[in-house]
Design a protein around this motif. Sequence first.
Motif, PDB file in Angstrom:
ATOM      1  N   ALA A 196      37.786  78.878  31.868  1.00  0.00           N
ATOM      2  CA  ALA A 196      36.794  78.127  31.098  1.00  0.00           C
ATOM      3  C   ALA A 196      36.746  76.690  31.595  1.00  0.00           C
ATOM      4  CB  ALA A 196      37.131  78.161  29.612  1.00  0.00           C
ATOM      5  N   SER A 197      35.543  76.123  31.632  1.00  0.00           N
ATOM      6  CA  SER A 197      35.384  74.747  32.099  1.00  0.00           C
ATOM      7  C   SER A 197      35.108  73.762  30.971  1.00  0.00           C
ATOM      8  CB  SER A 197      34.264  74.667  33.139  1.00  0.00           C
ATOM      9  OG  SER A 197      33.057  75.173  32.606  1.00  0.00           O
ATOM     10  N   ALA A 198      34.637  74.269  29.815  1.00  0.00           N
ATOM     11  CA  ALA A 198      34.308  73.368  28.704  1.00  0.00           C
ATOM     12  C   ALA A 198      34.334  74.126  27.385  1.00  0.00           C
ATOM     13  CB  ALA A 198      32.933  72.759  28.913  1.00  0.00           C
ATOM     14  N   LYS A 199      34.583  73.385  26.310  1.00  0.00           N
ATOM     15  CA  LYS A 199      34.434  73.933  24.961  1.00  0.00           C
ATOM     16  C   LYS A 199      33.106  73.418  24.419  1.00  0.00           C
ATOM     17  CE  LYS A 199      36.479  74.746  20.539  1.00  0.00           C
ATOM     18  NZ  LYS A 199      37.665  74.684  19.705  1.00  0.00           N
ATOM     19  N   CYS A 200      32.316  74.315  23.873  1.00  0.00           N
ATOM     20  CA  CYS A 200      30.987  73.975  23.358  1.00  0.00           C
ATOM     21  C   CYS A 200      31.041  73.676  21.857  1.00  0.00           C
ATOM     22  CB  CYS A 200      30.026  75.137  23.607  1.00  0.00           C
ATOM     23  SG  CYS A 200      29.865  75.609  25.335  1.00  0.00           S
ATOM     24  N   GLY A 201      29.995  73.033  21.381  1.00  0.00           N
ATOM     25  CA  GLY A 201      29.904  72.634  19.986  1.00  0.00           C
ATOM     26  C   GLY A 201      29.941  73.784  18.999  1.00  0.00           C
TER      27      GLY A 201
END
Length: 101
Positions: free
Chosen positions: A71-76
């Motif tokens: 994973a590259s980012a956590k989303c809202g």
Amino acid sequence: MKFPFKALLALLPALGLIPPAYALDPTTYQPGQYQQLDEGQLLEHKHYTNKEGKSVHSPAHTRNGEAPPGASAKCGDGSYSFSLHHRGTCSHHGGVVSWLG
């Protein structure tokens, strides 16, 4: 005068502004460069084709709520993105809450 985007991109990880994976040249990306996904950890199983023509897993929620490998980012909305580029990451998912490195 042409702006030195590649030089700037190479400098950003050293400054801690983006994770090192984003400094990779997408034209030289090779499968296996990023950790394989365990689809069993994910609740959604869609994919999209990015601007380089590579298949990328769409943002997905995990069964345990923790960031999955790759994973590259956590989303809202609580999902995790596997995007290889910053632009457009977590669009339609509440934007980027945090970048993972």
